[in-house]
Design a protein around this motif. Structure first.
Motif, mmCIF file in Angstrom:
data_model
loop_
_atom_site.group_PDB
_atom_site.id
_atom_site.type_symbol
_atom_site.label_atom_id
_atom_site.label_comp_id
_atom_site.label_asym_id
_atom_site.label_seq_id
_atom_site.Cartn_x
_atom_site.Cartn_y
_atom_site.Cartn_z
ATOM 1 N N ALA A 1 0.943 4.190 -2.815
ATOM 2 C CA ALA A 1 0.669 5.574 -2.414
ATOM 3 C C ALA A 1 1.790 6.512 -2.857
ATOM 4 N N ALA B 1 -2.296 9.914 -3.224
ATOM 5 C CA ALA B 1 -1.618 8.949 -2.363
ATOM 6 C C ALA B 1 -2.609 8.227 -1.463
ATOM 7 N N PHE B 2 -3.530 8.990 -0.882
ATOM 8 C CA PHE B 2 -4.522 8.390 0.005
ATOM 9 C C PHE B 2 -5.404 7.392 -0.748
ATOM 10 N N TRP C 1 -4.376 -1.327 -0.335
ATOM 11 C CA TRP C 1 -4.604 -2.079 0.907
ATOM 12 C C TRP C 1 -5.746 -3.070 0.727
ATOM 13 N N ALA D 1 0.827 -1.203 0.000
ATOM 14 C CA ALA D 1 0.000 0.000 0.000
ATOM 15 C C ALA D 1 0.865 1.259 0.000
ATOM 16 N N LEU D 2 1.957 1.243 0.746
ATOM 17 C CA LEU D 2 2.852 2.403 0.802
ATOM 18 C C LEU D 2 3.498 2.658 -0.560
ATOM 19 N N ALA E 1 1.582 7.016 -6.666
ATOM 20 C CA ALA E 1 0.458 7.884 -7.027
ATOM 21 C C ALA E 1 0.748 9.338 -6.657
ATOM 22 N N ALA E 2 1.374 9.567 -5.515
ATOM 23 C CA ALA E 2 1.713 10.930 -5.106
ATOM 24 C C ALA E 2 2.708 11.554 -6.077
ATOM 25 N N ALA F 1 -4.813 5.831 -3.662
ATOM 26 C CA ALA F 1 -4.046 4.674 -4.148
ATOM 27 C C ALA F 1 -3.660 3.746 -2.998
ATOM 28 N N GLY F 2 -3.274 4.322 -1.863
ATOM 29 C CA GLY F 2 -2.916 3.497 -0.704
ATOM 30 C C GLY F 2 -4.101 2.696 -0.194
ATOM 31 N N LEU F 3 -5.262 3.330 -0.131
ATOM 32 C CA LEU F 3 -6.471 2.643 0.314
ATOM 33 C C LEU F 3 -6.858 1.524 -0.649
#
Length: 150
Positions: free
Chosen positions: A26, A54-55, A62, A22-23, A29-30, A57-59
């Protein structure tokens, strides 16, 4: 040379592996969002766009990286993952954590993270099987020279 004993573990990578995936998503994406916003706004990147990307893509990463247990088994002669024959090799060995590359017989690649907590006392047998099974044996043909003889 002795062959490593049979060993079987069920592993899923656990929450740390899921968090790493996930990191990475994120961060990627950022970076793309910051680049795109800078390109659109004459060189001034938008922190809000980078944070939102980032939020999101990370979600999403996950949720997509849900824990899927896999039964990895060495029977003394070959590896199998969930009953299908495969090749297993160590990509990263950090002592208490391994990143394995599984190559099924039908093709493709699957990455498998395995922690000592998940494998328990079998981590040492698994490591022995991974390294000993990959080592050449006395009956293996010698490697061909990298350049032809003159």
């Amino acid at each position: 040379m002795r062959h490593p004993p049979p060993v079987a573990v069920t592993c899923s990578g656990g929450a740390p592996w899921r968090a790493v995936q996930a990191l990475l998503a994120a961060l990627a994406a950022a970076a793309v969002a910051a680049w795109a916003s800078a390109w659109l706004a004459d060189g001034h990147p938008s922190a809000a766009a980078a944070f939102l990307a980032a939020f999101a893509a990370g979600l999403l990463a996950w949720r997509l990286a849900a824990l899927r247990p896999l039964a990895l088994r060495w029977d003394g002669a070959e590896w199998s993952a969930d009953g299908a024959p495969c090749a297993a090799e160590v990509s990263i060995d950090l002592g208490r954590w391994l990143l394995l590359r599984l190559t099924p017989a039908e093709g493709g690649t699957r990455w498998l993270a395995l922690g000592a907590r998940e494998a328990g006392s079998r981590i040492h047998l698994l490591r022995a099987a991974l390294y000993c099974a990959a080592a050449p044996t006395a009956s293996s043909p010698p490697a061909s020279p990298s350049r032809p003889a003159p």
